[in-house]
Design an enzyme around this catalytic site. Structure first.
Site, PDB file in Angstrom:
ATOM      1  N   SER A  40      -0.730  10.547 -10.488  1.00  0.00           N
ATOM      2  CA  SER A  40       0.365  10.694 -11.465  1.00  0.00           C
ATOM      3  C   SER A  40      -0.131  10.933 -12.884  1.00  0.00           C
ATOM      4  O   SER A  40      -0.854  10.109 -13.438  1.00  0.00           O
ATOM      5  CB  SER A  40       1.209   9.416 -11.514  1.00  0.00           C
ATOM      6  OG  SER A  40       1.912   9.248 -10.343  1.00  0.00           O
ATOM      7  N   HIS A  51       3.381  15.353 -10.801  1.00  0.00           N
ATOM      8  CA  HIS A  51       2.627  15.916  -9.672  1.00  0.00           C
ATOM      9  C   HIS A  51       3.039  17.372  -9.516  1.00  0.00           C
ATOM     10  O   HIS A  51       4.195  17.659  -9.206  1.00  0.00           O
ATOM     11  CB  HIS A  51       2.942  15.166  -8.367  1.00  0.00           C
ATOM     12  CG  HIS A  51       2.541  13.737  -8.404  1.00  0.00           C
ATOM     13  ND1 HIS A  51       1.361  13.289  -7.875  1.00  0.00           N
ATOM     14  CD2 HIS A  51       3.161  12.663  -8.923  1.00  0.00           C
ATOM     15  CE1 HIS A  51       1.271  11.991  -8.069  1.00  0.00           C
ATOM     16  NE2 HIS A  51       2.354  11.579  -8.703  1.00  0.00           N
ATOM     17  N   HIS A  64       3.648  11.088  -1.458  1.00  0.00           N
ATOM     18  CA  HIS A  64       3.438   9.682  -1.137  1.00  0.00           C
ATOM     19  C   HIS A  64       4.221   9.248   0.100  1.00  0.00           C
ATOM     20  O   HIS A  64       5.265   9.819   0.418  1.00  0.00           O
ATOM     21  CB  HIS A  64       3.897   8.801  -2.308  1.00  0.00           C
ATOM     22  CG  HIS A  64       3.315   9.190  -3.630  1.00  0.00           C
ATOM     23  ND1 HIS A  64       3.803  10.240  -4.373  1.00  0.00           N
ATOM     24  CD2 HIS A  64       2.275   8.685  -4.337  1.00  0.00           C
ATOM     25  CE1 HIS A  64       3.089  10.354  -5.488  1.00  0.00           C
ATOM     26  NE2 HIS A  64       2.148   9.432  -5.487  1.00  0.00           N
ATOM     27  N   TYR A  70       6.000   6.643   0.140  1.00  0.00           N
ATOM     28  CA  TYR A  70       7.317   6.144  -0.323  1.00  0.00           C
ATOM     29  C   TYR A  70       8.337   7.264  -0.524  1.00  0.00           C
ATOM     30  O   TYR A  70       9.518   7.009  -0.719  1.00  0.00           O
ATOM     31  CB  TYR A  70       7.171   5.282  -1.592  1.00  0.00           C
ATOM     32  CG  TYR A  70       6.724   6.027  -2.834  1.00  0.00           C
ATOM     33  CD1 TYR A  70       7.541   6.954  -3.480  1.00  0.00           C
ATOM     34  CD2 TYR A  70       5.461   5.787  -3.380  1.00  0.00           C
ATOM     35  CE1 TYR A  70       7.121   7.623  -4.618  1.00  0.00           C
ATOM     36  CE2 TYR A  70       5.034   6.446  -4.524  1.00  0.00           C
ATOM     37  CZ  TYR A  70       5.864   7.366  -5.124  1.00  0.00           C
ATOM     38  OH  TYR A  70       5.438   8.025  -6.242  1.00  0.00           O
ATOM     39  N   GLU A  71       7.877   8.522  -0.482  1.00  0.00           N
ATOM     40  CA  GLU A  71       8.823   9.635  -0.609  1.00  0.00           C
ATOM     41  C   GLU A  71       9.475   9.961   0.731  1.00  0.00           C
ATOM     42  O   GLU A  71      10.295  10.871   0.825  1.00  0.00           O
ATOM     43  CB  GLU A  71       8.116  10.874  -1.176  1.00  0.00           C
ATOM     44  CG  GLU A  71       7.648  10.672  -2.611  1.00  0.00           C
ATOM     45  CD  GLU A  71       7.015  11.913  -3.204  1.00  0.00           C
ATOM     46  OE1 GLU A  71       7.749  12.859  -3.507  1.00  0.00           O
ATOM     47  OE2 GLU A  71       5.774  11.940  -3.338  1.00  0.00           O
ATOM     48  N   ALA A  77      -2.815   6.361 -10.547  1.00  0.00           N
ATOM     49  CA  ALA A  77      -2.340   5.495 -11.624  1.00  0.00           C
ATOM     50  C   ALA A  77      -2.104   4.130 -10.989  1.00  0.00           C
ATOM     51  O   ALA A  77      -1.631   4.051  -9.856  1.00  0.00           O
ATOM     52  CB  ALA A  77      -1.031   6.038 -12.178  1.00  0.00           C
ATOM     53  N   MET A 112       0.438   2.617  -5.249  1.00  0.00           N
ATOM     54  CA  MET A 112       1.239   3.057  -4.096  1.00  0.00           C
ATOM     55  C   MET A 112       0.628   4.268  -3.377  1.00  0.00           C
ATOM     56  O   MET A 112       1.346   5.049  -2.757  1.00  0.00           O
ATOM     57  CB  MET A 112       2.650   3.421  -4.571  1.00  0.00           C
ATOM     58  CG  MET A 112       3.337   2.327  -5.361  1.00  0.00           C
ATOM     59  SD  MET A 112       4.915   2.901  -5.991  1.00  0.00           S
ATOM     60  CE  MET A 112       5.300   1.595  -7.174  1.00  0.00           C
ATOM     61  N   SER A 113      -0.688   4.441  -3.497  1.00  0.00           N
ATOM     62  CA  SER A 113      -1.301   5.621  -2.859  1.00  0.00           C
ATOM     63  C   SER A 113      -2.726   5.303  -2.444  1.00  0.00           C
ATOM     64  O   SER A 113      -3.098   4.141  -2.285  1.00  0.00           O
ATOM     65  CB  SER A 113      -1.295   6.793  -3.852  1.00  0.00           C
ATOM     66  OG  SER A 113      -2.186   6.534  -4.922  1.00  0.00           O
ATOM     67  N   ASN A 147      -0.397   0.299 -16.879  1.00  0.00           N
ATOM     68  CA  ASN A 147       0.501  -0.791 -17.304  1.00  0.00           C
ATOM     69  C   ASN A 147      -0.023  -2.119 -16.771  1.00  0.00           C
ATOM     70  O   ASN A 147      -0.806  -2.150 -15.823  1.00  0.00           O
ATOM     71  CB  ASN A 147       1.919  -0.556 -16.736  1.00  0.00           C
ATOM     72  CG  ASN A 147       1.925  -0.430 -15.219  1.00  0.00           C
ATOM     73  OD1 ASN A 147       1.583   0.635 -14.678  1.00  0.00           O
ATOM     74  ND2 ASN A 147       2.257  -1.498 -14.534  1.00  0.00           N
ATOM     75  N   HIS A 172       8.239   4.526 -14.837  1.00  0.00           N
ATOM     76  CA  HIS A 172       7.344   5.621 -14.443  1.00  0.00           C
ATOM     77  C   HIS A 172       6.982   6.490 -15.653  1.00  0.00           C
ATOM     78  O   HIS A 172       5.862   7.014 -15.740  1.00  0.00           O
ATOM     79  CB  HIS A 172       7.983   6.450 -13.332  1.00  0.00           C
ATOM     80  CG  HIS A 172       7.092   7.530 -12.804  1.00  0.00           C
ATOM     81  ND1 HIS A 172       5.902   7.265 -12.154  1.00  0.00           N
ATOM     82  CD2 HIS A 172       7.168   8.887 -12.876  1.00  0.00           C
ATOM     83  CE1 HIS A 172       5.313   8.407 -11.840  1.00  0.00           C
ATOM     84  NE2 HIS A 172       6.056   9.403 -12.263  1.00  0.00           N
TER      85      HIS A 172
HETATM   86  N1  HPA Z   1       2.544  -1.258  -9.447  1.00  0.00           N
HETATM   87  C1  HPA Z   1       2.416  -0.393  -8.426  1.00  0.00           C
HETATM   88  N2  HPA Z   1       2.074   0.869  -8.583  1.00  0.00           N
HETATM   89  C2  HPA Z   1       1.835   1.310  -9.834  1.00  0.00           C
HETATM   90  C3  HPA Z   1       1.939   0.472 -10.943  1.00  0.00           C
HETATM   91  C4  HPA Z   1       2.320  -0.893 -10.734  1.00  0.00           C
HETATM   92  O1  HPA Z   1       2.445  -1.700 -11.672  1.00  0.00           O
HETATM   93  N3  HPA Z   1       1.645   1.224 -12.038  1.00  0.00           N
HETATM   94  C5  HPA Z   1       1.353   2.474 -11.598  1.00  0.00           C
HETATM   95  N4  HPA Z   1       1.457   2.531 -10.247  1.00  0.00           N
END
Ligand code: HPA
Length: 273
Positions: free
Chosen positions: A32, A63, A85, A87-88, A115, A212-213, A236, A248
């Site tokens: 990302s 992306h 992903h 999750y998509e 990320a 998440m990847s 973050n 996001h």
């Molecule tokens: N959690 C999960 N996935 C993420 C995060 C997070 O805080 N930041 C970027 N991808």
């Protein structure tokens, strides 16, 4: 997963080799907001994922869904500008199909980036982290149901993130005076972010960052015998570690700011592995 999937893999490879004479030795998957690196390649052939048999596309901002094949000095490189992903709604097989394709193109070394949220107060947004190991808490594994034509089922993950790549990458970072932490990446499917209680748990379990990847791709890359280097861009603090909420948009913005150091690091690593 069997004969039909093997056929689509061959179709993807043949399609790509019709478009380029580059035989990539190094593969890169950009997470990302990290896509800008792709423009570094010289004499690139750019192929939209939508054209490649068997590829899906990400609907997520940050992306761009293009495969770049080109050169960095004497290195031949295939770069996925963005990924799709689990999750998509794509299957775990679909999500890892590009890794199988890169392998079919001849890639031997794979750099996987993402990320991620920090699980540690000491690692603030804007940090970079080499992944030295992972914890798969998703309950998913991309080798479930895979026929033996795809490779060994019981894949050893002791050296999932190859020291052969990690050591030179750390040396490159040091030389460039770019601070890069190293740590354990925890994989959850998302797409919701974690709760503060989950974040406390993940840190107690030995995690350094959460995302998440990456992990499905790393498992498949290891099945295929690729050397893997993982790099997280910390965008973050994970939930509960700071007072703010996670968006996001913030993930993309922080990665834009980190982009210069990230590109410099990645470029030099590729030249030295
Ligand atoms: N959690 C999960 N996935 C993420 C995060 C997070 O805080 N930041 C970027 N991808």
């Amino acid at each position: 997963m069997g004969k039909n999937e093997i056929k689509s893999l061959t179709r993807a490879r043949d399609f790509i080799f019709k478009k380029t004479s580059i035989k990539p030795e190094i593969g890169v998957i950009l997470g990302s907001g990290l896509g800008a690196f792709a423009e570094q390649l010289k004499d690139s052939t750019v192929i939209p994922y939508s054209k490649i048999p068997g590829f899906q596309r990400s609907q997520v901002k940050g992306h761009s869904n293009e495969l770049f094949l080109g050169k960095l000095r004497n290195k031949t490189v295939a770069v996925m500008k963005g990924r799709y992903h689990y999750y998509e709604g794509y299957s775990i097989f679909d999500v890892t199909f590009p890794v199988r394709t890169l392998h079919a193109l001849g890639v031997k070394k794979l750099i996987i980036t993402n990320a991620a949220g920090s699980l540690k107060k000491s690692i603030p947004p804007g940090s970079l982290m080499f992944i030295k190991d992972h914890i798969n808490l998703s309950g998913k594994n991309p080798l479930i149901g895979i026929s033996s034509e795809f490779g060994e089922k019981f894949v050893d993950l002791t050296d999932a993130y190859s020291k052969k790549l990690l050591k030179p990458a750390q040396a490159v970072a040091k030389k460039l005076m770019i601070k890069v932490k190293s740590g354990v990446y925890v994989f959850l499917t998302g797409p919701s972010y974690e709760t503060p209680a989950e974040v406390k748990m993940l840190e107690k379990l030995g995690g350094t960052a959460v995302g998440m990847s990456t992990v499905p791709e790393v498992i498949v890359a290891n099945q295929l015998g690729l050397d893997v280097l993982g790099i997280s861009s910390i965008t973050n603090f994970a939930s509960g570690l700071s007072s703010g909420k996670i968006h996001h948009k913030e993930v993309i913005e922080v990665n834009k700011r980190t982009s210069k150091a990230f590109i410099k690091l990645l470029k030099n690593i590729i030249l030295h592995i």
